[in-house]
Structures are given as structure tokens and as C-alpha cells.
Design a protein around this motif. Structure first.
Motif, PDB file in Angstrom:
ATOM      1  N   TRP A 124       6.789  -1.001  -4.407  1.00 22.00           N
ATOM      2  CA  TRP A 124       5.743  -0.247  -3.710  1.00 22.00           C
ATOM      3  C   TRP A 124       4.346  -0.696  -4.132  1.00 22.00           C
ATOM      4  N   LYS A 125       4.211  -1.090  -5.400  1.00 22.42           N
ATOM      5  CA  LYS A 125       2.885  -1.379  -5.942  1.00 22.42           C
ATOM      6  C   LYS A 125       2.270  -2.586  -5.245  1.00 22.42           C
ATOM      7  N   GLY A 126       1.144  -2.340  -4.621  1.00 26.63           N
ATOM      8  CA  GLY A 126       0.423  -3.404  -3.932  1.00 26.63           C
ATOM      9  C   GLY A 126       0.922  -3.716  -2.542  1.00 26.63           C
ATOM     10  N   THR A 127       1.985  -3.018  -2.091  1.00 29.46           N
ATOM     11  CA  THR A 127       2.536  -3.308  -0.759  1.00 29.46           C
ATOM     12  C   THR A 127       2.662  -2.073   0.134  1.00 29.46           C
ATOM     13  N   LEU A 128       2.898  -0.894  -0.451  1.00 29.47           N
ATOM     14  CA  LEU A 128       3.130   0.300   0.361  1.00 29.47           C
ATOM     15  C   LEU A 128       1.805   0.892   0.845  1.00 29.47           C
ATOM     16  N   ALA A 129       1.543   0.747   2.149  1.00 31.31           N
ATOM     17  CA  ALA A 129       0.329   1.305   2.748  1.00 31.31           C
ATOM     18  C   ALA A 129       0.624   2.707   3.283  1.00 31.31           C
ATOM     19  N   LEU A 130      -0.332   3.603   3.129  1.00 30.82           N
ATOM     20  CA  LEU A 130      -0.166   4.995   3.549  1.00 30.82           C
ATOM     21  C   LEU A 130      -1.244   5.372   4.548  1.00 30.82           C
TER      22      LEU A 130
END
Length: 397
Positions: A124-130
């Protein structure tokens, strides 16, 4: 005889009725006592539960009283802005004893990006956009207040899910980090061991402490950036070069790598200023700054050394490499046309240079620059528009 029999029957019936009445009375009395006892037991259970809650609250307050000074002290220390997310996540986990914490920072386009967390998938770190608009995250971003799941559900009925929930994390609370009326990040907390509604004041306090730490860190970094940056060209300045030299020279010593510096000066710059004006002179400085930045290696450090002088610190470059690179840049810049407003033809601008290599030409910043500057002076004296190798430092007339 029959009369005696009748009397006996009547006595038996009377005794039975009396016995039954007594039994019924005793049963009723026992039932009442049982109900009273059950009521008393219920009150005792409530009292025990209340006492336990009181103990828990007291224990929690004692724990918070111990944690808060430590949190304040740790956040008051000097931290680079990129180290604060990890610290904020760690403090959030310590404070609320949560299974999961995710921190997402606000990007320039308004979206959020998960950059740090604990108990979450590393991918998730650096890739999961919210999305900043959906679910609890949307409410926290919009209203700039802490949002608890129970309250959010009560207000929304069956609320829409946020991207975080779709990814598999169902937060108990979303805590916005607000700096100067803008949400710069959010903390999502899931699997809390305590009651987040009771800990709301502490969550808000943590958010304020983290926001202040962010604001102070960014302000200090901005001041340092201004102190280390030339405002005209956007390049680093001499002070930054001196600091960077210490870092690179230490690395060169540790690994046995060479390190070199190239010093450039614009030929006849005073004549350009006098003939075409200082705005043109400034434009030439910006042009050369951009030219050197574009042609330098990714590991090189390009600075405006002062006035019309520029320097490039080249890590892992020996004397042959630095001379070749510097002379190539000189030759390419000579061919670069420079258009002056109001002039029909572009003007020709050239540069001269001098180079020096650590450690053979100097082991300190001052000594290395002096050798490169002596080479630059020799290039100027020898006709300009050339690069000179290391020259001994001599007194100039």
C-alpha cells in the motif's frame, strides 16, 4: 356416626386449605425474595461494571498522563518533514493500542496517497491512492474534524465506503491533520483496544501536535532552502557547496573514490551588462544555470558560486573525467545562441573554466577551490573560452 365422619372430612379439608394457603404464601414470599435478590444481584453487577469502568478510565488516564509528555517531547524535536509520517504512525499506535494505522498525505491534485502505516500491507505504501470525497475520509476532509465510525454510520445510515475500506481496512476513526486550514494528511485507525469515543480529546490533541510538528518542520526547511539557494537562478549557493563537499569528501575517503570540482566564469560579463543592461546580464546567468543543470550528471551538484561564477561538484570523477566534462560543456555553450530583445542578431557568450581533483589537488574545500580558481584565472589570461587543468595557487598582480 355420619356426623362424626362429616366433621372429620371438614377438618381435613380445612387443614388442607390451610396448608395450601400457607404453601402459596411461602411460595409468593420466596418469589418476592428471589426477585429482590435478583434485583440486588443486578445492581451489584452494574456496580461492579461501573467500578471496573472507573478503574479502566483511571488506568487509562494514568497511562495517557504518562504518554503525553513523551509524545510532546518527541514531536517537539527537530525532524525532517519526510520522517514525521513514520513518527506520527508510531505515536498513534502507542496511544490507542491499535492493530492498524494508515497515514495518507494530500497531493497537489487533491487526492490522498498512503505513505506510511503499521499493520497494513507493505504494497500500500506509496501506491494506494484514496479519494478525498468518499465515506469517513470524505467527511473528515470536508469538515476538518475527527470522524468516528459509530457517529458516521448514525448520521449516514448505510454510508458509502471509502477507498480504504474497499482495500480491506475498516477504520474506527479518521483523524485529519490540518495545517493553516488545509488538510495535509489523514490518520486512519482500526482495531483499537479502547473506546475511541472516550479517547476523542486525545486523538484531537495528537492531530494538533502532529500538525504543529509538520508546520514547524516545513517552515525550517523552507528557511534553510532559501539560505542555501540562489534566488536568481534557483541553483544552490556557495554555502551549500561547502556543506556538500564535507559529505562527498568523507564518502571519497571511505570508499577510495576520486572527487572533482569544475569552476566556470562568464567571459566579459561586465561588458554584457554595460552594453545590453543588467536585465540581459541576469538572463545570461539564468541561461548558463539552466544549461549546466541540464548537462550535469544526476550525481553532480551545480551551484552559483558567486557573481558570474558557477561550480560543479563531481563525485567519483577523476582529473581526466572532470576536464573532459568541463571542456565539453564549454564548447557546447559557445554554440548556444543567446537572443537579446531589440538586437537583430543573437550575441555570443563564452565561458572559461578551471578544474581540480580531491585529494591530490587539495584536501579541504578552500584548497580545492583555490586550485580550480587558479586554473580558471590561467584560462582567462590565456585568451578565455577554454578550460585549464589544476594550477598552483599564486599571488595575483
Amino acid at each position: 356416626m355420619p356426623d362424626l365422619l362429616v366433621g372429620a372430612v371438614i377438618c381435613v379439608v380445612a387443614l388442607g386449605v390451610g396448608f395450601l394457603s400457607g404453601s402459596a404464601y411461602r411460595a409468593s414470599d420466596l418469589r418476592k425474595k428471589g426477585e429482590a435478590l435478583e434485583e440486588l444481584n443486578a445492581k451489584n453487577r452494574d456496580l461492579s461494571r461501573w467500578l471496573q469502568e472507573f478503574k479502566d478510565i483511571h488506568a487509562r488516564d494514568s497511562e495517557i498522563a504518562t504518554l503525553i509528555p513523551s509524545m510532546v517531547r518527541r514531536l517537539a524535536e527537530r525532524h525532517p518533514s519526510d520522517a514525521l509520517p513514520r513518527l506520527a504512525v508510531r505515536l498513534t499506535k502507542e496511544l490507542f493500542k491499535t492493530a492498524q494505522v494508515a497515514l495518507a498525505v494530500a497531493k497537489k491534485d487533491g487526492s490522498l496517497l498512503v505513505t506510511e502505516g503499521v499493520g497494513i500491507p507493505p504494497a500500500w505504501k506509496g501506491t494506494l491512492a484514496l479519494s478525498p470525497r468518499d465515506g469517513m475520509i470524505g467527511e473528515a476532509m470536508r469538515d476538518k474534524i475527527l470522524v468516528l465510525r459509530e457517529e458516521h454510520v448514525a448520521r449516514r445510515g448505510r454510508p458509502e465506503l471509502s477507498d480504504l475500506e474497499r482495500a480491506g481496512m475498516v477504520p474506527d476513526a479518521v483523524i485529519p491533520i490540518v495545517v493553516e486550514e488545509s488538510v495535509v494528511a489523514i490518520l486512519a485507525v482500526a482495531g483499537s483496544a479502547g473506546r475511541m469515543d472516550r479517547d476523542r480529546p486525545f486523538a484531537s490533541m495528537l492531530a494538533d501536535l502532529v500538525a504543529n510538528a509538520f508546520q514547524i518542520s516545513l517552515a525550517i526547511e523552507a528557511l534553510e532552502q532559501r539560505a542555501m539557494t540562489d534566488p536568481l537562478t534557483g541553483l544552490y549557493n556557495r554555502a551549500y557547496l561547502a556543506d556538500r563537499f564535507l559529505v562527498e569528501s568523507r564518502r571519497a575517503r571511505n570508499y577510495g573514490f576520486p572527487m572533482s570540482v569544475a569552476l566556470f566564469d562568464i567571459d566579459r560579463f561586465k561588458m554584457i551588462n554595460d552594453r545590453y543592461g543588467h536585465p540581459t546580464g541576469d538572463a545570461v546567468l539564468r541561461k548558463l544555470a539552466s544549461f549546466l543543470r541540464e548537462r550535469a550528471r544526476s550525481t553532480d551538484v551545480v551551484v552559483r558560486y558567486g557573481g558570474e561564477e558557477f561550480a560543479i561538484l563531481m563525485a567519483t570523477a577523476d582529473s581526466g573525467v572532470v576536464f573532459e566534462q568541463a571542456d565539453r560543456m564549454r564548447a557546447e555553450f559557445e554554440k548556444t545562441p543567446f537572443v537579446v530583445p531589440g538586437q537583430a542578431d543573437p550575441i555570443r557568450v563564452t565561458i572559461s573554466g578551471g578544474v581540480a581533483t580531491y585529494p591530490k589537488d587539495g584536501q579541504t574545500f578552500t584548497d580545492l577551490i583555490a586550485v580550480a580558481d587558479a586554473g580558471l584565472y590561467h584560462a582567462k589570461e590565456n585568451g578565455r573560452n577554454q578550460v585549464s587543468g589544476p594550477r598552483p595557487v599564486e599571488l595575483r598582480p
